[in-house]
Design a protein around this motif. Structure first.
Motif, PDB file in Angstrom:
ATOM      1  N   SER A   1      -0.269   6.321 -11.807  1.00  0.00           N
ATOM      2  CA  SER A   1      -1.579   5.707 -11.566  1.00  0.00           C
ATOM      3  C   SER A   1      -1.756   5.274 -10.123  1.00  0.00           C
ATOM      4  N   ARG A   2      -0.680   5.283  -9.338  1.00  0.00           N
ATOM      5  CA  ARG A   2      -0.669   4.823  -7.953  1.00  0.00           C
ATOM      6  C   ARG A   2      -1.016   3.340  -7.825  1.00  0.00           C
ATOM      7  N   ALA A   3      -1.039   2.626  -8.920  1.00  0.00           N
ATOM      8  CA  ALA A   3      -1.334   1.200  -8.879  1.00  0.00           C
ATOM      9  C   ALA A   3      -0.097   0.370  -8.609  1.00  0.00           C
ATOM     10  N   SER A   4       1.093   0.972  -8.691  1.00  0.00           N
ATOM     11  CA  SER A   4       2.331   0.253  -8.449  1.00  0.00           C
ATOM     12  C   SER A   4       3.383   1.216  -7.915  1.00  0.00           C
ATOM     13  N   VAL A   5       4.449   0.651  -7.351  1.00  0.00           N
ATOM     14  CA  VAL A   5       5.534   1.439  -6.773  1.00  0.00           C
ATOM     15  C   VAL A   5       6.583   1.687  -7.851  1.00  0.00           C
TER      16      VAL A   5
ATOM     17  N   ALA B   1       0.836  -1.197   0.000  1.00  0.00           N
ATOM     18  CA  ALA B   1       0.000   0.000   0.000  1.00  0.00           C
ATOM     19  C   ALA B   1       0.867   1.242   0.000  1.00  0.00           C
ATOM     20  N   VAL B   2       0.420   2.233  -0.748  1.00  0.00           N
ATOM     21  CA  VAL B   2       0.946   3.584  -0.622  1.00  0.00           C
ATOM     22  C   VAL B   2      -0.233   4.371  -0.050  1.00  0.00           C
ATOM     23  N   PHE B   3      -0.468   4.175   1.237  1.00  0.00           N
ATOM     24  CA  PHE B   3      -1.647   4.619   1.964  1.00  0.00           C
ATOM     25  C   PHE B   3      -2.862   3.793   1.548  1.00  0.00           C
ATOM     26  N   PHE B   4      -3.208   3.784   0.280  1.00  0.00           N
ATOM     27  CA  PHE B   4      -4.257   2.924  -0.249  1.00  0.00           C
ATOM     28  C   PHE B   4      -3.606   1.748  -0.972  1.00  0.00           C
ATOM     29  N   PRO B   5      -4.309   0.616  -1.091  1.00  0.00           N
ATOM     30  CA  PRO B   5      -3.709  -0.539  -1.765  1.00  0.00           C
ATOM     31  C   PRO B   5      -3.255  -0.212  -3.185  1.00  0.00           C
ATOM     32  N   ALA B   6      -2.023  -0.589  -3.508  1.00  0.00           N
ATOM     33  CA  ALA B   6      -1.511  -0.460  -4.878  1.00  0.00           C
ATOM     34  C   ALA B   6      -1.949  -1.717  -5.625  1.00  0.00           C
ATOM     35  N   GLU B   7      -2.908  -1.564  -6.515  1.00  0.00           N
ATOM     36  CA  GLU B   7      -3.624  -2.711  -7.086  1.00  0.00           C
ATOM     37  C   GLU B   7      -2.715  -3.678  -7.824  1.00  0.00           C
ATOM     38  N   LYS B   8      -1.634  -3.188  -8.406  1.00  0.00           N
ATOM     39  CA  LYS B   8      -0.788  -4.038  -9.239  1.00  0.00           C
ATOM     40  C   LYS B   8       0.463  -4.522  -8.510  1.00  0.00           C
ATOM     41  N   GLU B   9       0.514  -4.328  -7.193  1.00  0.00           N
ATOM     42  CA  GLU B   9       1.696  -4.713  -6.439  1.00  0.00           C
ATOM     43  C   GLU B   9       1.388  -5.823  -5.440  1.00  0.00           C
ATOM     44  N   THR B  10       2.298  -6.763  -5.308  1.00  0.00           N
ATOM     45  CA  THR B  10       2.300  -7.717  -4.205  1.00  0.00           C
ATOM     46  C   THR B  10       3.694  -7.719  -3.607  1.00  0.00           C
ATOM     47  N   SER B  11       3.785  -8.068  -2.335  1.00  0.00           N
ATOM     48  CA  SER B  11       5.067  -7.979  -1.637  1.00  0.00           C
ATOM     49  C   SER B  11       5.910  -9.236  -1.779  1.00  0.00           C
ATOM     50  N   GLY B  12       5.272 -10.366  -2.130  1.00  0.00           N
ATOM     51  CA  GLY B  12       5.995 -11.637  -2.105  1.00  0.00           C
ATOM     52  C   GLY B  12       6.150 -12.170  -0.696  1.00  0.00           C
ATOM     53  N   LEU B  13       5.555 -11.477   0.269  1.00  0.00           N
ATOM     54  CA  LEU B  13       5.630 -11.873   1.671  1.00  0.00           C
ATOM     55  C   LEU B  13       4.261 -12.392   2.108  1.00  0.00           C
ATOM     56  N   ARG B  14       4.160 -12.809   3.339  1.00  0.00           N
ATOM     57  CA  ARG B  14       2.901 -13.331   3.855  1.00  0.00           C
ATOM     58  C   ARG B  14       2.248 -12.343   4.810  1.00  0.00           C
ATOM     59  N   PHE B  15       2.545 -11.072   4.609  1.00  0.00           N
ATOM     60  CA  PHE B  15       1.890 -10.012   5.358  1.00  0.00           C
ATOM     61  C   PHE B  15       1.861  -8.778   4.466  1.00  0.00           C
ATOM     62  N   HIS B  16       1.123  -7.767   4.904  1.00  0.00           N
ATOM     63  CA  HIS B  16       0.953  -6.559   4.111  1.00  0.00           C
ATOM     64  C   HIS B  16       1.915  -5.476   4.602  1.00  0.00           C
ATOM     65  N   LEU B  17       2.294  -4.589   3.709  1.00  0.00           N
ATOM     66  CA  LEU B  17       3.173  -3.500   4.115  1.00  0.00           C
ATOM     67  C   LEU B  17       2.766  -2.199   3.449  1.00  0.00           C
TER      68      LEU B  17
END
Length: 321
Positions: free
Chosen positions: A297-301, A272-288
């Motif tokens: 577009s704020r959909a990715s970092v 998330a960049v405050f709101f969820p970045a729709e096209k990003e995943t962390s590869g981890l098992r928790f959210h950041l």
């Protein structure tokens, strides 16, 4: 002359450039191709104003938005009538800005209307404000109205896209925010939709989605955060999803958390960049979350060295928990 008149006079040359070179306007409008992206632009701004409540109302020919945060100030007027600069001024750690991002609304409307405690005006030609009659029924809230009168999109298409954007608001929209506690929306005479955030402690948060007063999603998280180094007014955070133990079916605040909920792996771990970045995943098992420099577009970092210190600090935060 009023401030609105002063700003209009100042923006006239910019409006003439946009009219003479329509390709510039198309570039600005096309920067945000995602459906009804302006929903998040409005929410980000309301978060920056300290609003705790925000609400959308969608009708056949317009969508309105209200929040209970700080009313418009002079910097906001200059920001919302510019392209690319916004109204940051001395507050460079604010996430919302009224520059290019707000211009996404002009895909749907040619004349946004804005009422606030200090200023009431409409915009035309992207950058020209005109004073309008104030409203006395807002109780200190700021209200935006966006009539579906853009020649680029029919009212039917605009309504359908905004409805889809509102219906898709996830309960996790509020997970990493500091001020907004509820977002409500209503489509015509339909059922009221809302997402809510309930903090039970400094680290335990419940986020919910409700339709017509009935909870459709309820999710619990452990969220750990700390101020961003050299940017103390911003926070970065990690959040672990929770689920009920076999002995619990509903959360009881009077009982110990560890006897009711357990950490489960997030699948996938979201960014998330405050709101969820729709096209990003962390590869981890928790959210950041961190105030990353995002793509437009704020959909990715964005891949930039400017984000490296945030990744390093998130890694340090993970080591603590």
């Amino acid at each position: 002359m009023s401030l609105i008149d002063d700003v209009r006079a100042d923006r006239q040359p910019l409006a003439l450039v946009l009219k003479k070179h329509p390709g510039i306007r198309r570039v600005v409008e096309d920067l945000y191709p995602d459906r009804a992206h302006f929903i998040y632009e409005l929410l980000q701004n309301s978060e920056d104003t300290g609003a705790t409540e925000a609400r959308f109302a969608l009708e056949a020919d317009l969508v309105s938005f209200e929040h209970n945060g700080r009313p418009f100030c002079e910097k906001d007027i200059w920001g919302i009538t510019d392209i690319g600069e916004g109204a940051k001024g001395g507050e460079d750690d604010k996430i919302g800005r009224f520059g290019v991002g707000f211009k996404a609304v002009f895909v749907y409307t040619d004349t946004p209307h804005i009422w606030s405690a200090n200023y009431s005006f409409r915009l035309s030609e992207l950058v020209l404000p005109t004073s309008i009659a104030p409203r006395t029924d807002l109780g200190g809230r700021t209200r935006f109205e966006f009539p579906f009168n853009s020649p680029k999109k029919s009212a039917q298409d605009a309504h359908a896209e905004v409805q889809a954007g509102l219906d898709e608001l996830a309960e996790t929209t509020l997970l990493f925010l500091s001020h907004l506690q509820s977002i409500r929306w209503q489509i015509g005479a339909g059922a009221l939709g809302e997402v809510l955030r309930r903090p039970y402690s400094g680290t335990h948060i419940e986020v919910l989605k409700r339709i017509g007063g009935k909870t459709t999603v309820s999710s619990h998280f452990l969220r750990f955060s700390e101020p961003v180094r050299d940017l103390e007014r911003q926070q970065l955070a990690i959040a672990f999803a929770l689920d009920y133990l076999p002995t619990a079916t509903a959360f009881d605040p009077s009982q110990p958390l560890a006897k009711q909920l357990k950490i489960i792996p997030a699948n996938p771990g979201r960014v998330a960049v405050f709101f969820p970045a729709e096209k990003e995943t962390s590869g981890l098992r928790f959210h950041l979350h961190a105030p990353f420099v995002p793509e437009l577009s704020r959909a990715s970092v964005k891949e930039t060295i400017a984000n490296a210190p945030l990744f390093d600090q998130l890694a340090d935060l993970c080591l603590l928990y």
